[in-house]
Design an enzyme around this catalytic site. Structure first.
Site, PDB file in Angstrom:
ATOM      1  N   HIS A 188      -3.885  93.567 -19.838  1.00  0.00           N
ATOM      2  CA  HIS A 188      -4.110  93.346 -18.405  1.00  0.00           C
ATOM      3  C   HIS A 188      -3.474  92.069 -17.893  1.00  0.00           C
ATOM      4  O   HIS A 188      -3.085  91.983 -16.740  1.00  0.00           O
ATOM      5  CB  HIS A 188      -5.597  93.433 -18.085  1.00  0.00           C
ATOM      6  CG  HIS A 188      -6.045  94.851 -18.140  1.00  0.00           C
ATOM      7  ND1 HIS A 188      -6.659  95.380 -19.234  1.00  0.00           N
ATOM      8  CD2 HIS A 188      -5.859  95.863 -17.269  1.00  0.00           C
ATOM      9  CE1 HIS A 188      -6.869  96.659 -19.029  1.00  0.00           C
ATOM     10  NE2 HIS A 188      -6.399  96.990 -17.844  1.00  0.00           N
ATOM     11  N   ARG A 295      -6.506  98.979  -8.736  1.00  0.00           N
ATOM     12  CA  ARG A 295      -7.465  98.598  -9.787  1.00  0.00           C
ATOM     13  C   ARG A 295      -8.565  97.752  -9.142  1.00  0.00           C
ATOM     14  O   ARG A 295      -8.501  96.528  -9.133  1.00  0.00           O
ATOM     15  CB  ARG A 295      -6.768  97.790 -10.881  1.00  0.00           C
ATOM     16  CG  ARG A 295      -5.826  98.597 -11.761  1.00  0.00           C
ATOM     17  CD  ARG A 295      -5.259  97.718 -12.870  1.00  0.00           C
ATOM     18  NE  ARG A 295      -4.662  98.460 -13.946  1.00  0.00           N
ATOM     19  CZ  ARG A 295      -3.350  98.739 -14.039  1.00  0.00           C
ATOM     20  NH1 ARG A 295      -2.517  98.359 -13.094  1.00  0.00           N
ATOM     21  NH2 ARG A 295      -2.894  99.413 -15.067  1.00  0.00           N
ATOM     22  N   ARG A 331      -9.363 103.340  -7.679  1.00  0.00           N
ATOM     23  CA  ARG A 331     -10.097 103.668  -8.900  1.00  0.00           C
ATOM     24  C   ARG A 331     -11.424 102.926  -8.900  1.00  0.00           C
ATOM     25  O   ARG A 331     -11.476 101.744  -8.548  1.00  0.00           O
ATOM     26  CB  ARG A 331      -9.261 103.254 -10.099  1.00  0.00           C
ATOM     27  CG  ARG A 331      -9.984 103.463 -11.404  1.00  0.00           C
ATOM     28  CD  ARG A 331      -9.107 103.155 -12.565  1.00  0.00           C
ATOM     29  NE  ARG A 331      -8.902 101.725 -12.728  1.00  0.00           N
ATOM     30  CZ  ARG A 331      -8.149 101.204 -13.686  1.00  0.00           C
ATOM     31  NH1 ARG A 331      -7.500 101.998 -14.516  1.00  0.00           N
ATOM     32  NH2 ARG A 331      -8.021  99.900 -13.816  1.00  0.00           N
ATOM     33  N   GLU A 430      -7.254 109.368 -19.967  1.00  0.00           N
ATOM     34  CA  GLU A 430      -6.821 108.234 -20.790  1.00  0.00           C
ATOM     35  C   GLU A 430      -7.590 108.149 -22.104  1.00  0.00           C
ATOM     36  O   GLU A 430      -7.441 107.203 -22.861  1.00  0.00           O
ATOM     37  CB  GLU A 430      -6.903 106.927 -20.004  1.00  0.00           C
ATOM     38  CG  GLU A 430      -8.212 106.655 -19.306  1.00  0.00           C
ATOM     39  CD  GLU A 430      -8.194 105.371 -18.469  1.00  0.00           C
ATOM     40  OE1 GLU A 430      -7.257 104.575 -18.572  1.00  0.00           O
ATOM     41  OE2 GLU A 430      -9.169 105.178 -17.708  1.00  0.00           O
ATOM     42  N   ASP A 454      -4.203 103.253 -21.939  1.00  0.00           N
ATOM     43  CA  ASP A 454      -5.346 103.533 -22.804  1.00  0.00           C
ATOM     44  C   ASP A 454      -5.122 104.780 -23.639  1.00  0.00           C
ATOM     45  O   ASP A 454      -5.550 104.839 -24.797  1.00  0.00           O
ATOM     46  CB  ASP A 454      -6.619 103.685 -21.956  1.00  0.00           C
ATOM     47  CG  ASP A 454      -7.184 102.327 -21.589  1.00  0.00           C
ATOM     48  OD1 ASP A 454      -7.244 101.455 -22.479  1.00  0.00           O
ATOM     49  OD2 ASP A 454      -7.528 102.121 -20.415  1.00  0.00           O
ATOM     50  N   CYS A 501      -0.251 106.922 -14.064  1.00  0.00           N
ATOM     51  CA  CYS A 501      -0.326 105.574 -13.500  1.00  0.00           C
ATOM     52  C   CYS A 501      -0.332 104.493 -14.574  1.00  0.00           C
ATOM     53  O   CYS A 501      -0.482 103.323 -14.284  1.00  0.00           O
ATOM     54  CB  CYS A 501      -1.542 105.435 -12.587  1.00  0.00           C
ATOM     55  SG  CYS A 501      -3.089 105.688 -13.453  1.00  0.00           S
TER      56      CYS A 501
HETATM   57  C1  PEP Z   1      -4.123 103.006 -18.147  1.00  0.00           C
HETATM   58  O1  PEP Z   1      -4.963 102.898 -19.039  1.00  0.00           O
HETATM   59  O2  PEP Z   1      -2.990 103.504 -18.333  1.00  0.00           O
HETATM   60  C2  PEP Z   1      -4.423 102.522 -16.791  1.00  0.00           C
HETATM   61  C3  PEP Z   1      -3.616 102.763 -15.785  1.00  0.00           C
HETATM   62  O3  PEP Z   1      -5.545 101.793 -16.625  1.00  0.00           O
HETATM   63  P1  PEP Z   1      -5.716 100.242 -17.074  1.00  0.00           P
HETATM   64  O4  PEP Z   1      -4.372  99.755 -17.519  1.00  0.00           O
HETATM   65  O5  PEP Z   1      -6.244  99.499 -15.921  1.00  0.00           O
HETATM   66  O6  PEP Z   1      -6.691 100.373 -18.206  1.00  0.00           O
HETATM   67 MG    MG Z   2      -7.001 102.452 -18.497  1.00  0.00          MG
END
Ligand code: PEP
Ligand code: MG
Length: 578
Positions: A188, A295, A331, A430, A454, A501
């Site tokens: 992140h 997000r 989300r 995911e 994920d 995404c």
């Molecule tokens: C993902 O897991 O691909 C996603 C878009 O969510 P995050 O990266 O916020 O976990």
């Molecule tokens: Mg994710």
């Protein structure tokens, strides 16, 4: 001079003097104090309060940002709360323990009580208390951390890691680049660095041990290289490469107003991922056809979280500003895992990535969940909103979150709150179990959105943020590609569109493959949009399908990676394949 190779996480080149920032794990001393020294211990605590108060006061004088000022004011108020002061001193005396230990134990019992409170304002106070309490403990232990928000000269931030809240507090005018010991491309902090447009390299091993404060550093976020104390020749080479890249970026700008359509007429949607409302300027500038992933959890990173009103305003602003371009998919909060919010650090789960995160958190904190859904529904009256649920692992979980959404809709209807009755609801895919039962989930939802960050992590069992095993994090792993094919097939059989995404959607190396696999919508950081559009407009769907046909017969990710890389390099050159 020394060159370190890491993982390119956010493009661009940044040059500056090193600002070193390392998180030390604090082990709080548990020491008993003899009766004769109890008063001195209380005085030590009182002195620390004064020092922290002075520090916060100075920061308040220097801070111009309204949000930051509000936080500082709240913290100052708490610091001077006589009740806290008396409780700690009493604990030192009654248990004959050192001041750090007393603050720690008072903090944990206060936070536990606050978290159980019905009043959301009281619950939010827990996060502030945590922040301020730890500041006092650090002060007493002589382990003060520099304040990142107070950086007021141009620097390259060299750190072991950064919490999302720390990354968000950075002043991106002064922080010219970031170089981190740990992290992966889809961690992140890397995602946030891209959002803030700060050139970043992660996974550098132990750069914090090799750099001294003030060293000159060049960070090349395109190639994933960091030069420490560079020679003038290599600085010159890096700048040249940067100029070529900037020229390429300028050429791509011409595509902003054009459609994402292949040469044989197949149209896909290109949308943007955002973490904060501020990013909308960049989203519009790069010609996104909507926001495919907001997000929302990043609204909760500031101490105290986000009230319904704050959330509603943020959601409405994004929806209104995107009105002419396309819909906005928000989300629901995805905290936990590596997205820690203030006040949650102390949960101490043994396995947070597999733990209490996303909808699992929301279903056990329905107060937070309902408030968020209400804020979203209210905002839906102002344009085209889609609601999306993260980390769904199977049909029951989806049923449970949909039930809460229905209840909140009923509540809005009965209290006369207007909202879009046709608001679309999507499911992120995911978790491998969700991919494998995509046929069971598809009839319950309006769209799928594949979260590859994920999905890859859980399919290959490789922590997305761990640089030691980053070599295993392979988007072209046959297992991952088969799951993507399955999700698209089941989604399309049920007549729903399938978006992506995760970061794979914005990786130029993957674009043709994903197009051939049937992805309908690609959502990515705004900076990647034009490169991806360029690729889509330069090929045919037939070519993309042919590539998929070849790749799906291969028996290892190394073969697939080599083949796709060469294919893409022949067509598009090095900017797409480095
Ligand atoms: C993902 O897991 O691909 C996603 C878009 O969510 P995050 O990266 O916020 O976990
Ligand atoms: Mg994710």
């Amino acid at each position: 001079m020394r060159i370190l190779k890491g993982i390119a996480a956010s493009s661009g080149i940044g040059i500056g003097r090193a600002f070193l920032y390392v998180h030390e794990k604090l082990v709080i001393p548990h020491v008993y104090i003899p009766a004769a020294k109890i008063n001195a211990e209380k005085e030590r605590f009182q002195h620390a309060l004064g020092m922290v108060g002075g520090e916060l006061g100075n920061m308040l004088d220097e801070s111009a940002a309204e949000d930051h000022r509000k936080i500082l004011e709240t913290h100052l108020l708490m610091l001077s709360d006589p009740e806290f002061n008396v409780m700690v001193k009493k604990r030192i005396e009654s248990d004959s323990i050192c001041a750090e230990w007393a603050v720690e134990s008072i903090l944990s019992s206060l936070i536990e009580t606050l978290e159980k409170a019905d009043d959301p304002v009281l619950r939010e106070r827990g996060a502030d208390l945590y922040d301020i309490g730890w500041r006092v403990i650090r002060q007493m232990m002589g382990k003060r951390r520099p304040d990142l928000a107070a950086i007021n000269e141009e620097v390259v931030l060299v750190a072991d890691t950064l919490l999302p809240s720390e990354a968000l507090s950075l002043d991106h005018m002064n922080v010219k680049a970031i170089a981190l010991d740990g992290g992966g491309r889809t961690s992140h902090v890397a995602i946030l660095a891209r959002a803030l447009q700060i050139p970043t390299v992660v996974g550098l091993g132990k750069i914090t041990g090799k750099v001294s404060p003030g060293d000159e550093i060049i960070v090349d976020g395109n190639l994933g290289e960091v030069a420490i104390r560079p020679s003038s020749a290599s600085a010159h080479k890096m700048r040249n490469r940067y100029d070529r890249w900037m020229e390429h970026e300028r050429e791509l700008q011409d595509l902003a107003a054009l459609e994402a359509v292949t040469k044989d007429g197949h149209r896909v949607e290109l949308k943007a991922n955002i973490e904060t409302v501020d990013e909308i300027d960049s989203v519009l500038k790069h010609g996104a056809g909507g926001v495919g992933l907001f997000r929302s959890e990043f609204l909760f990173l500031k101490p105290g979280g986000a009230t319904e009103e704050e959330q509603f305003t943020a959601y409405r602003d994004v929806i209104e500003r995107m009105h002419k371009s396309g819909s906005v998919t928000i989300r629901t909060i995805d905290v936990g895992g590596d997205k820690v919010i203030p006040g949650m650090e102390g949960l101490g789960e043994e396995n947070p990535i597999l733990g209490w995160r996303a909808v699992r958190f929301c279903l056990s904190r329905k107060d937070i969940f309902r408030t968020q859904l209400r804020a979203m529904l209210r905002a839906s009256a102002y344009g085209k909103l889609k609601i999306m649920f993260p980390m769904i692992s199977g049909p029951e979980e989806l049923d449970n979150v949909l039930l809460v959404l229905d209840q909140v809709k009923d509540e809005c209807r009965s209290t006369g709150i207007p909202f879009d009755e046709d608001v679309e609801v999507g499911t992120m895919i995911e978790v491998p179990s969700a991919a494998l039962c995509a046929d069971l989930l598809a009839p319950k939802t309006d769209f799928f959105s594949i979260g590859t960050n994920d999905l890859i992590q859980y399919t290959i069992a490789v922590d997305r943020g761990n640089d030691k095993i980053a070599y295993l994090y392979q988007p072209f792993h046959p297992g991952v590609l088969r799951l993507i094919r399955l999700i698209v097939e089941k989604g399309h059989q049920a007549g729903i569109p399938v978006a992506m995404c995760g970061e794979m959607a914005g990786d130029p190396l993957s674009t043709v493959l994903l197009l051939g696999l049937g992805i309908d919508e690609f959502s990515m950081s705004p900076q990647s949009l034009l490169e991806i559009k360029n690729i889509i407009r330069s090929i045919t769907l037939a070519e993309a399908k042919e590539l998929v046909g070849k790749v799906m017969e291969m028996n290892s990710y190394i073969h697939i990676d080599t083949y796709v890389r060469e294919w893409m390099h022949d067509r598009f050159g090095d900017f797409v394949t480095t």
